[in-house]
Design a protein around this motif. Structure first.
Motif, PDB file in Angstrom:
ATOM      1  N   TYR A 132       1.053  -1.180   0.174  1.00 26.17           N
ATOM      2  CA  TYR A 132       0.076  -0.006  -0.132  1.00 26.17           C
ATOM      3  C   TYR A 132       0.868   1.170  -0.145  1.00 26.17           C
ATOM      4  O   TYR A 132       2.135   1.109   0.101  1.00 26.17           O
ATOM      5  CB  TYR A 132      -1.047  -0.013   1.185  1.00 26.17           C
ATOM      6  CG  TYR A 132      -0.367   0.026   2.746  1.00 26.17           C
ATOM      7  CD1 TYR A 132      -0.031   1.218   3.307  1.00 26.17           C
ATOM      8  CD2 TYR A 132       0.131  -1.425   3.129  1.00 26.17           C
ATOM      9  CE1 TYR A 132       0.649   0.952   4.643  1.00 26.17           C
ATOM     10  CE2 TYR A 132       0.487  -1.324   4.412  1.00 26.17           C
ATOM     11  CZ  TYR A 132       1.031  -0.168   4.926  1.00 26.17           C
ATOM     12  OH  TYR A 132       1.550  -0.408   6.349  1.00 26.17           O
ATOM     13  N   ASN A 133       0.081   2.237  -0.333  1.00 21.31           N
ATOM     14  CA  ASN A 133       0.853   3.794  -0.266  1.00 21.31           C
ATOM     15  C   ASN A 133       0.857   4.395   1.116  1.00 21.31           C
ATOM     16  O   ASN A 133       0.090   4.064   1.957  1.00 21.31           O
ATOM     17  CB  ASN A 133       0.151   4.707  -1.196  1.00 21.31           C
ATOM     18  CG  ASN A 133       0.730   4.352  -2.625  1.00 21.31           C
ATOM     19  OD1 ASN A 133      -0.236   4.503  -3.656  1.00 21.31           O
ATOM     20  ND2 ASN A 133       1.778   3.864  -2.923  1.00 21.31           N
ATOM     21  N   THR A 137      -4.737   7.334   2.876  1.00 14.74           N
ATOM     22  CA  THR A 137      -5.743   8.206   2.835  1.00 14.74           C
ATOM     23  C   THR A 137      -6.862   7.247   1.751  1.00 14.74           C
ATOM     24  O   THR A 137      -6.724   6.163   1.287  1.00 14.74           O
ATOM     25  CB  THR A 137      -4.964   9.145   2.060  1.00 14.74           C
ATOM     26  OG1 THR A 137      -4.848   8.771   0.628  1.00 14.74           O
ATOM     27  CG2 THR A 137      -4.087  10.159   2.606  1.00 14.74           C
ATOM     28  N   ASP A 138      -8.043   7.794   1.858  1.00 14.89           N
ATOM     29  CA  ASP A 138      -9.336   7.447   1.138  1.00 14.89           C
ATOM     30  C   ASP A 138      -8.883   7.417  -0.194  1.00 14.89           C
ATOM     31  O   ASP A 138      -9.638   6.566  -1.032  1.00 14.89           O
ATOM     32  CB  ASP A 138     -10.479   8.360   1.553  1.00 14.89           C
ATOM     33  CG  ASP A 138     -10.616   7.901   2.864  1.00 14.89           C
ATOM     34  OD1 ASP A 138     -10.444   7.050   3.524  1.00 14.89           O
ATOM     35  OD2 ASP A 138     -11.639   8.813   3.673  1.00 14.89           O
ATOM     36  N   SER A 140      -5.971   6.880  -1.966  1.00 14.99           N
ATOM     37  CA  SER A 140      -4.748   6.436  -2.056  1.00 14.99           C
ATOM     38  C   SER A 140      -4.665   5.545  -3.340  1.00 14.99           C
ATOM     39  O   SER A 140      -5.900   4.850  -3.811  1.00 14.99           O
ATOM     40  CB  SER A 140      -4.301   5.514  -0.804  1.00 14.99           C
ATOM     41  OG  SER A 140      -3.053   4.671  -1.341  1.00 14.99           O
ATOM     42  N   ARG A 141      -3.919   5.797  -4.274  1.00 14.10           N
ATOM     43  CA  ARG A 141      -3.615   4.533  -5.346  1.00 14.10           C
ATOM     44  C   ARG A 141      -3.814   3.163  -5.013  1.00 14.10           C
ATOM     45  O   ARG A 141      -4.256   2.459  -5.982  1.00 14.10           O
ATOM     46  CB  ARG A 141      -2.365   4.990  -6.277  1.00 14.10           C
ATOM     47  CG  ARG A 141      -2.328   6.298  -6.982  1.00 14.10           C
ATOM     48  CD  ARG A 141      -1.169   6.448  -7.882  1.00 14.10           C
ATOM     49  NE  ARG A 141      -1.353   7.622  -8.590  1.00 14.10           N
ATOM     50  CZ  ARG A 141      -0.485   8.760  -8.223  1.00 14.10           C
ATOM     51  NH1 ARG A 141       0.094   8.824  -7.194  1.00 14.10           N
ATOM     52  NH2 ARG A 141      -0.449   9.752  -9.133  1.00 14.10           N
ATOM     53  N   HIS A 142      -3.168   2.949  -3.990  1.00 12.64           N
ATOM     54  CA  HIS A 142      -3.014   1.700  -3.606  1.00 12.64           C
ATOM     55  C   HIS A 142      -3.362   1.518  -1.860  1.00 12.64           C
ATOM     56  O   HIS A 142      -2.523   1.619  -1.038  1.00 12.64           O
ATOM     57  CB  HIS A 142      -1.754   0.992  -3.759  1.00 12.64           C
ATOM     58  CG  HIS A 142      -1.161   1.219  -5.040  1.00 12.64           C
ATOM     59  ND1 HIS A 142      -0.260   1.968  -5.517  1.00 12.64           N
ATOM     60  CD2 HIS A 142      -1.319   0.342  -6.181  1.00 12.64           C
ATOM     61  CE1 HIS A 142      -0.143   2.009  -6.753  1.00 12.64           C
ATOM     62  NE2 HIS A 142      -0.868   0.907  -7.113  1.00 12.64           N
ATOM     63  N   PRO A 143      -4.708   1.306  -1.795  1.00 13.91           N
ATOM     64  CA  PRO A 143      -5.138   1.523  -0.025  1.00 13.91           C
ATOM     65  C   PRO A 143      -4.801   0.106   0.383  1.00 13.91           C
ATOM     66  O   PRO A 143      -4.685  -0.738  -0.291  1.00 13.91           O
ATOM     67  CB  PRO A 143      -6.560   1.602  -0.397  1.00 13.91           C
ATOM     68  CG  PRO A 143      -6.808   0.988  -1.539  1.00 13.91           C
ATOM     69  CD  PRO A 143      -5.961   1.422  -2.616  1.00 13.91           C
ATOM     70  N   LYS A 144      -4.535   0.116   1.668  1.00  9.50           N
ATOM     71  CA  LYS A 144      -4.053  -1.080   2.230  1.00  9.50           C
ATOM     72  C   LYS A 144      -5.148  -1.943   2.634  1.00  9.50           C
ATOM     73  O   LYS A 144      -6.268  -1.696   2.539  1.00  9.50           O
ATOM     74  CB  LYS A 144      -3.957  -0.810   4.052  1.00  9.50           C
ATOM     75  CG  LYS A 144      -3.179  -1.743   4.735  1.00  9.50           C
ATOM     76  CD  LYS A 144      -2.808  -1.431   6.245  1.00  9.50           C
ATOM     77  CE  LYS A 144      -2.117  -2.571   6.805  1.00  9.50           C
ATOM     78  NZ  LYS A 144      -1.678  -2.147   8.133  1.00  9.50           N
TER      79      LYS A 144
END
Length: 246
Positions: A132-133, A137-138, A140-144
């Protein structure tokens, strides 16, 4: 004669960019394909990682037994490439966000895995870990939690595939990784300095920089190698041509 024989043996490996990793039960063959895409072979099993670049990029490769997909973006989940491959005997391993977009009719099966889960497929232990990035953040390109990095355990070796990740604690805290494939492309993942510093902390035996094409072109992998060699000289950095068309 000995030198001629060595050249004949070594030529195919260098020609196709392949590497062999010795294990206690046979070699693992690594073949870079393109960007974040590679093929692994071990004990007669073939693994495709994030098939991308068109089916022709896999000409000459064995049909896959396992296909690992890390995330939903087109350089990881590439429907055109998947559609041109023979997946009739393949188990596709993917996070739920990817599986929701797959047509399972072409593959033997789809195994949905989330972060923290592990399962054996064709006698290979596959563990899904976060990618993730930062900051989280909501938008994010790659959310957790959406995508998976993977750790493959075979022949007593552990292979780490970062997927699209930034310099996250879960990567820095990895232990006893024998071979690591680590991304570095801004603005999507992390820069060369972050990647090198993380690698110097978790210290894989061998690291391959991959997935290093960003909006400003290719990352400076020679700089990455120099940084790792300085900070963690025990780590072997292997540079391969992941962008043969560039």
């Amino acid at each position: 004669m000995k030198h001629i024989l060595f050249s004949l043996i070594f030529l195919p490996i260098t020609l196709f960019g392949q590497d062999l990793i010795s294990t206690n039960s046979g070699d693992i063959k690594i073949t870079p394909i393109l960007h974040g895409t590679l093929v692994l072979e071990y004990q007669g099993k073939t693994i495709y990682v994030d098939p991308y670049g068109g089916a022709s990029a896999f000409d000459g490769q064995n049909t896959p037994d396992i296909v690992l997909i890390t995330d939903i973006h087109g350089d990881h989940l590439n429907q055109e490439t998947l559609g041109g491959l023979d997946l009739s005997k393949a188990t596709i391993v993917a996070p739920k966000a990817v599986a929701d977009q797959l047509d399972g009719s072409k593959s033997k099966s789809i195994l949905v895995m989330g972060n923290g889960q592990s399962q054996k497929v064709s006698e290979i232990l596959i563990s899904a870990i976060p990618m993730y990035n930062l900051p989280e953040t909501d938008d994010s390109r790659h959310p957790k939690g959406r995508g998976n990095g993977y750790i493959l355990s075979m022949g007593g070796k552990k292979i780490y595939l970062s997927g699209d990740t930034e310099d996250i604690p879960e990567m820095r805290n990895l232990k006893e990784i024998d071979v690591a494939f680590v991304c570095m492309n801004l603005p999507y993942t992390m820069d060369v300095d972050q990647a090198a510093d993380a690698v110097a902390e978790f210290k894989p035996s061998i690291v391959y920089p991959y997935h290093y094409r960003g909006t400003d072109g290719l990352a400076d992998v020679e700089k990455f190698k120099s940084l790792v060699n300085t900070q963690a000289p025990e780590v072997e950095v292997r540079l391969k041509n992941w962008y043969p068309r560039n």
